[in-house]
Design a protein around this motif. Structure first.
Motif, PDB file in Angstrom:
ATOM      1  N   THR A  66       0.864  -1.362  -0.089  1.00 58.43           N
ATOM      2  CA  THR A  66       0.068   0.106   0.076  1.00 58.43           C
ATOM      3  C   THR A  66       0.767   1.331   0.129  1.00 58.43           C
ATOM      4  OG1 THR A  66      -1.610  -1.159   1.280  1.00 58.43           O
ATOM      5  CG2 THR A  66      -1.808   1.206   1.372  1.00 58.43           C
ATOM      6  N   ARG A  67       1.690   1.581   0.657  1.00 57.12           N
ATOM      7  CA  ARG A  67       2.790   2.407   1.114  1.00 57.12           C
ATOM      8  C   ARG A  67       3.528   2.621  -0.620  1.00 57.12           C
ATOM      9  NH1 ARG A  67       7.879   3.284   0.990  1.00 57.12           N
ATOM     10  NH2 ARG A  67       8.551   1.244   1.082  1.00 57.12           N
ATOM     11  N   ILE A  68       3.900   1.618  -1.184  1.00 49.70           N
ATOM     12  CA  ILE A  68       4.515   1.841  -2.355  1.00 49.70           C
ATOM     13  C   ILE A  68       3.539   2.243  -3.486  1.00 49.70           C
ATOM     14  CG2 ILE A  68       5.513   0.264  -4.032  1.00 49.70           C
ATOM     15  CD1 ILE A  68       7.252  -0.901  -2.074  1.00 49.70           C
ATOM     16  N   HIS A  69       2.327   1.774  -3.554  1.00 47.64           N
ATOM     17  CA  HIS A  69       1.223   2.364  -4.264  1.00 47.64           C
ATOM     18  C   HIS A  69       1.013   3.606  -4.398  1.00 47.64           C
ATOM     19  CE1 HIS A  69       0.536  -1.922  -5.465  1.00 47.64           C
ATOM     20  NE2 HIS A  69      -0.653  -1.554  -6.095  1.00 47.64           N
ATOM     21  N   GLN A  70       1.213   4.196  -2.898  1.00 47.28           N
ATOM     22  CA  GLN A  70       0.805   5.619  -2.693  1.00 47.28           C
ATOM     23  C   GLN A  70       1.968   6.478  -3.088  1.00 47.28           C
ATOM     24  OE1 GLN A  70      -0.105   5.392   1.448  1.00 47.28           O
ATOM     25  NE2 GLN A  70      -2.117   5.017   1.019  1.00 47.28           N
ATOM     26  N   GLN A  71       3.213   5.854  -2.921  1.00 46.79           N
ATOM     27  CA  GLN A  71       4.445   6.576  -3.392  1.00 46.79           C
ATOM     28  C   GLN A  71       4.354   6.880  -4.875  1.00 46.79           C
ATOM     29  OE1 GLN A  71       8.391   4.622  -2.498  1.00 46.79           O
ATOM     30  NE2 GLN A  71       8.788   5.154  -4.734  1.00 46.79           N
ATOM     31  N   GLN A  73       1.473   6.713  -6.959  1.00 48.44           N
ATOM     32  CA  GLN A  73       0.345   7.597  -7.189  1.00 48.44           C
ATOM     33  C   GLN A  73       0.490   9.045  -6.874  1.00 48.44           C
ATOM     34  OE1 GLN A  73      -2.281   5.128  -5.189  1.00 48.44           O
ATOM     35  NE2 GLN A  73      -2.667   3.677  -7.048  1.00 48.44           N
ATOM     36  N   ARG A  74       1.519   9.217  -5.900  1.00 48.14           N
ATOM     37  CA  ARG A  74       1.830  10.881  -5.637  1.00 48.14           C
ATOM     38  C   ARG A  74       2.407  11.392  -6.551  1.00 48.14           C
ATOM     39  NH1 ARG A  74       2.562   8.986  -0.039  1.00 48.14           N
ATOM     40  NH2 ARG A  74       4.798   8.539  -0.749  1.00 48.14           N
ATOM     41  N   ALA A  75       3.033  10.715  -7.647  1.00 42.16           N
ATOM     42  CA  ALA A  75       3.738  11.479  -8.795  1.00 42.16           C
ATOM     43  C   ALA A  75       2.759  11.724 -10.004  1.00 42.16           C
ATOM     44  CB  ALA A  75       4.995  10.529  -9.086  1.00 42.16           C
ATOM     45  N   TYR A  76       1.579  11.272  -9.994  1.00 41.53           N
ATOM     46  CA  TYR A  76       0.763  11.400 -10.965  1.00 41.53           C
ATOM     47  C   TYR A  76       0.136  12.796 -11.120  1.00 41.53           C
ATOM     48  CZ  TYR A  76      -0.515   6.223 -11.225  1.00 41.53           C
ATOM     49  OH  TYR A  76      -0.647   5.068 -11.286  1.00 41.53           O
ATOM     50  N   ARG A  77      -0.127  13.151 -12.485  1.00 41.67           N
ATOM     51  CA  ARG A  77      -0.442  14.532 -12.486  1.00 41.67           C
ATOM     52  C   ARG A  77      -1.856  14.942 -12.429  1.00 41.67           C
ATOM     53  NH1 ARG A  77       2.673  14.868 -18.100  1.00 41.67           N
ATOM     54  NH2 ARG A  77       1.325  12.972 -18.495  1.00 41.67           N
ATOM     55  N   GLU A  78      -2.240  16.080 -12.743  1.00 40.52           N
ATOM     56  CA  GLU A  78      -3.661  16.485 -12.536  1.00 40.52           C
ATOM     57  C   GLU A  78      -4.426  15.825 -13.909  1.00 40.52           C
ATOM     58  OE1 GLU A  78      -6.524  20.381 -12.676  1.00 40.52           O
ATOM     59  OE2 GLU A  78      -4.365  20.649 -12.429  1.00 40.52           O
ATOM     60  N   GLY A  79      -5.190  15.220 -13.739  1.00 39.86           N
ATOM     61  CA  GLY A  79      -6.270  14.459 -14.809  1.00 39.86           C
ATOM     62  C   GLY A  79      -5.974  13.081 -14.778  1.00 39.86           C
ATOM     63  N   ARG A  90      -9.893  -3.397  -9.773  1.00 44.26           N
ATOM     64  CA  ARG A  90      -9.481  -1.940  -9.420  1.00 44.26           C
ATOM     65  C   ARG A  90      -8.063  -1.796 -10.073  1.00 44.26           C
ATOM     66  NH1 ARG A  90     -12.174   1.363  -6.271  1.00 44.26           N
ATOM     67  NH2 ARG A  90     -13.467  -0.494  -5.421  1.00 44.26           N
ATOM     68  N   CYS A  91      -7.853  -0.874 -11.116  1.00 44.66           N
ATOM     69  CA  CYS A  91      -6.352  -0.634 -11.639  1.00 44.66           C
ATOM     70  C   CYS A  91      -5.845   0.411 -10.715  1.00 44.66           C
ATOM     71  CB  CYS A  91      -6.572  -0.501 -13.048  1.00 44.66           C
ATOM     72  SG  CYS A  91      -6.949   1.173 -13.453  1.00 44.66           S
ATOM     73  N   ASP A  92      -4.400   0.261 -10.619  1.00 43.74           N
ATOM     74  CA  ASP A  92      -3.802   1.283  -9.923  1.00 43.74           C
ATOM     75  C   ASP A  92      -3.917   2.519 -10.369  1.00 43.74           C
ATOM     76  OD1 ASP A  92      -3.254  -0.913  -8.132  1.00 43.74           O
ATOM     77  OD2 ASP A  92      -1.341  -1.568  -9.462  1.00 43.74           O
ATOM     78  N   GLY A  93      -3.795   2.625 -11.766  1.00 49.79           N
ATOM     79  CA  GLY A  93      -3.774   4.053 -12.187  1.00 49.79           C
ATOM     80  C   GLY A  93      -4.254   3.946 -13.800  1.00 49.79           C
ATOM     81  N   LEU A  94      -4.701   5.245 -14.190  1.00 56.83           N
ATOM     82  CA  LEU A  94      -5.260   5.592 -15.348  1.00 56.83           C
ATOM     83  C   LEU A  94      -4.471   6.908 -15.564  1.00 56.83           C
ATOM     84  CD1 LEU A  94      -6.813   4.028 -17.687  1.00 56.83           C
ATOM     85  CD2 LEU A  94      -8.915   5.301 -16.796  1.00 56.83           C
ATOM     86  N   ILE A  95      -3.521   6.645 -16.562  1.00 55.41           N
ATOM     87  CA  ILE A  95      -2.887   7.954 -16.702  1.00 55.41           C
ATOM     88  C   ILE A  95      -3.100   8.687 -18.180  1.00 55.41           C
ATOM     89  CG2 ILE A  95      -0.304   8.846 -17.066  1.00 55.41           C
ATOM     90  CD1 ILE A  95       0.505   6.410 -15.165  1.00 55.41           C
ATOM     91  N   VAL A  96      -2.999  10.092 -18.233  1.00 50.77           N
ATOM     92  CA  VAL A  96      -3.285  10.595 -19.429  1.00 50.77           C
ATOM     93  C   VAL A  96      -1.971  11.010 -20.035  1.00 50.77           C
ATOM     94  CG1 VAL A  96      -4.259  12.646 -20.862  1.00 50.77           C
ATOM     95  CG2 VAL A  96      -5.491  11.509 -18.497  1.00 50.77           C
TER      96      VAL A  96
END
Length: 764
Positions: A45-50, A52-58, A81-87
């Protein structure tokens, strides 16, 4: 591996999450990869959050996705539930985040099962949003350094459609088999009668209480006397609850092999009445291993080598042909398909309707089932047999210790072979040396604080050890054992709170440090969280208030106490106020031998004589055997093998022509769970009130509960001791036809405090 996926198996609809779907098709990992500890999940969980904090707006994180795919007459409802959806400039990219402790250089191009998970998510995104192509990205993070490495692909919708269709096609035989088995199961349950002509007195009340707790999603503490049929009274209503759609699975949890057999027999009786329900019994790895030495590597074991290539076929085979999957049945199929019998039983368990296993597969954070989906847990009942044992077992499961000696040896062994491992082991060894110096002449040291510095050093050691172990084969048994001990210690440190204490024992140059769980109630309750209902049952949940407290039940959870159905005339209770205190044992042992002789010569037959320790047993037995050589005896020894236990019990035959006196230990294998009905047992003597031996851990428990405003001495000594007495005495009257003599030998049985803990039928 084949997880039980939490399907809502209604007609032709299968509900499945993405991860178990791809794990079935792309089985991979080490033999133990199905287990994720709380510490590992916290780290993940900690690593996922690490990341995901670098994701940008959107960009979006933790995106819930769901789709339906019809295939060959079955509708697959797939969600996850996918970890991230990046634009990105090229469009949307699905990001799947994974942590690793083995080092990023071991990854090559990413693992197939991780790509599969990400590409199923990408398919759902492309389908929902009408996209022609989607980016797919794996982000790996080194758990030790935090360093990240990414692998990227682009997939067209057509490619993703072909891929997902192939995944579903490969999963379909298993899904179709599960649907058919569930259909047959539910039909059989609806027609299933109670497997005996009538309920015993009290049995219907217990069965109704169990069904009510399942229906109301409550915990139930059930105190029910020996001989009423507790196993059937808990299993039958749970099976009926499956037929009513309230449950999808039953976990029957035990502390002893003999009670697992009782559960198998109960399911067998229901099967004779038409039930078609699939059960799996899990036996400890050391007992079922086909090899002379239990080493779970592909180099050492042909049943581990290629396990994931063969396991799906093995599980499909056994599910298509068997219902009650005992140890013997599982071993037969394991040999047929050349798979590890222990891991095979775990994989089959995820697909079974009932699982019969030890407590630790639910409660122990080291080995508990981690692939059970939350949805499936919500449709599962835990039936905890002989639940009084769970208090001390819980303490043991939530405690951990680590010693100095292994690290000193590893420092020497790896000095030339792997300098990083040697240095990490040396750092731990030096910690122990400094600790020993700081303690001076102390032989024990107690602290309320967690050993945080030691945990940090162990984390560094575990990281280096994992890299070395992952690098390849070799003689690394000590490193592997020390690595597991370190991981257990680290994991336990994450649980540490005011319910723990740390103590050290210093013996010459060696030091052992233990984080000891004083009160397991909170962690037991956390382990049960998510399951629909938990039923704790035993003949000796006395007093109920103590077990409600120690097993983590809430004030609004249910409790039921079933009175004995047997007549008072069946049991002749004799209390003899002869002191069995440690200081008096030498003085009274001859008088005790005489008392026991009077008991066993009152009537020809079989008797069990229970003592609080092997030492005391042997001391009295020597006098008894010398004075009364005419009486046949059999003596329980420490650490008896299974064959020896069976020989001991088989000696208690109903047709014995001469008297047999069995000398056994309170709290041991013959004082609980055994069922010697009729003339197989006509008398029992319980010597002493069963108090645990005075010691550091018991005193720490006493002091903790005193601080909590409770009776610490009762919690640490009296109640656990008297439970052993009640269990041993309960071996005697097992049916409506049994009669016998129960001799309680100790002056404390006449004292009000101890007398109040005896069952009413034991009081004259």
């Amino acid at each position: 591996m084949i997880p039980l996926t939490g399907e809502e198996t209604k007609s032709n609809i299968v509900h499945i999450s993405v991860r178990p779907l791809v794990e079935y098709v792309f089985s991979s990992g080490s033999i133990d990869s199905g287990f994720r500890t709380p510490a590992a999940m916290h780290e993940g969980t900690r690593i996922h959050q690490q990341v995901q904090r670098a994701y940008r707006e959107g960009d979006h994180k933790e995106v819930y996705l769901k789709t339906e795919i019809p295939f060959d007459g079955i509708i697959y409802q797939i969600e996850g539930r996918c970890d991230g959806l990046i634009v990105t400039d090229e469009g949307l990219t699905v990001d799947e985040i994974k942590s690793t402790s083995a080092g990023l250089d071991m990854l090559e191009d990413g693992r197939a099962v991780h790509w599969a998970q990400a590409e199923v998510y990408a398919y759902i995104v492309a389908k929902d949003q009408g996209l022609e192509r989607v980016g797919v990205q794996l982000t790996y993070v080194d758990a030790k350094t935090g360093e990240e490495r990414r692998f990227k692909r682009t997939r067209t919708f057509a490619e993703l459609t072909d891929f997902v269709t192939d995944v579903v096609r490969r999963y379909a035989p298993y899904a179709a088999l599960r649907l058919e088995n569930v259909r047959l199961r539910d039909e059989s349950i609806r027609a299933l009668p109670f497997p005996f002509p009538a309920y015993r007195e009290g049995q219907r009340k217990l069965a109704g209480s169990v069904y009510g707790a399942i229906m109301e999603k409550k915990k139930l503490l059930a105190k029910a006397p020996t001989g009423i049929g507790k196993t059937m009274s808990t299993l039958f209503p749970s099976v009926k609850a499956i037929g009513e759609g309230l449950l999808g699975q039953i976990f029957y949890l035990t502390a002893r092999t003999i009670t697992r057999t009782a559960a198998e027999q109960a399911l067998g009786l229901m099967q004779e009445k038409g039930l078609r329900l699939q059960s799996v019994t899990i036996t400890a790895k050391e007992k079922v291993c086909f090899q002379e030495e239990t080493v779970c590597t592909k180099e050492a074991c042909p049943y581990a080598d290629g396990y994931y290539d063969r396991i799906n076929g093995a599980v499909l085979d056994i599910l298509a042909n068997e219902t009650i999957m005992t140890r013997e049945v599982l071993e037969r199929y394991a040999r047929k398909h050349r798979v590890c019998p222990f891991e095979f039983s775990l994989d089959a368990a995820y697909a079974a309707d009932a699982v019969i296993c030890d407590y630790n597969y639910v409660f122990d954070p080291r080995v508990s089932f981690k692939r059970l989906m939350e949805e499936q847990k919500r449709r599962t009942v835990l039936l905890v047999d002989e639940a009084h044992n769970l208090v001390d077992r819980g303490r043991e499961m939530f405690s951990a210790d680590i010693g100095k000696a292994g690290f000193l040896q590893l420092k020497r062994d790896y000095k030339q072979r792997n300098r990083a491992v040697a240095q990490a082991a040396d750092a731990v060894n030096k910690y122990f040396i400094e600790f020993r110096k700081a303690c001076g002449d102390e032989r024990t040291h107690v602290s309320e604080e967690a050993p945080e510095e030691l945990v940090r050093l162990l984390e560094a050691f575990a990281g280096e050890a994992e890299r070395e172990l992952a690098a390849g084969p070799g003689e690394q048994q000590l490193l592997l054992e020390t690595y597991f001990a370190a991981q257990n210690f680290i994991r336990t440190s994450k649980l540490y709170d005011e319910r723990y204490v740390t103590y050290a024992e210093i013996m010459r140059s060696d030091v052992t440090i233990r984080m000891f769980c004083l009160d397991p109630s909170y962690l037991l309750a956390q382990a049960e969280k998510g399951y629909r209902s938990t039923v704790f049952f035993s003949a000796t949940l006395t007093p109920l208030s103590y077990y409600r407290d120690m097993l983590g039940a809430d004030a609004d959870d249910y409790a039921v106490s079933i009175p004995t159905p047997f007549k008072k005339e069946q049991l002749d209770v004799q209390i003899h106020p002869l002191s069995t205190r440690y200081r008096d044992r030498e003085r009274t042992r001859e008088a005790l031998a005489d008392l026991l002789y009077r008991l066993v010569t009152g009537k020809r037959g079989n008797y069990m004589l229970f003592f609080p320790s092997y030492q005391y047993l042997q001391s009295v037995y020597e006098v008894f055997a010398m004075k009364y050589p005419d009486v046949g005896t059999i003596v329980q020894g420490p650490g008896m093998a299974e064959e020896e236990r069976e020989r001991f019990l088989s000696a208690f035959r109903a047709d014995n022509r001469d008297t047999l006196a069995g000398f056994a230990v309170l709290g041991g294998i013959f004082s609980e769970g055994i069922d010697l009905q009729g003339d197989r047992l006509i008398g029992v003597a319980v010597v002493g009130v069963g108090l645990p031996q005075l010691g550091l851990e018991r005193n720490l428990i006493r002091d903790h509960f005193n601080r909590e405003g409770k009776s610490g001495y009762d919690y640490a000594y009296v109640l656990p001791g008297m439970n052993k007495v009640l269990q041993a005495g309960g071996r005697l009257i097992r049916s409506e036809r049994d009669t016998g003599v129960l001799m309680l030998i100790d002056d404390r049985f006449t004292q009000p405090h101890y007398r109040a803990l005896l069952p009413e039928e034991w009081k004259s």
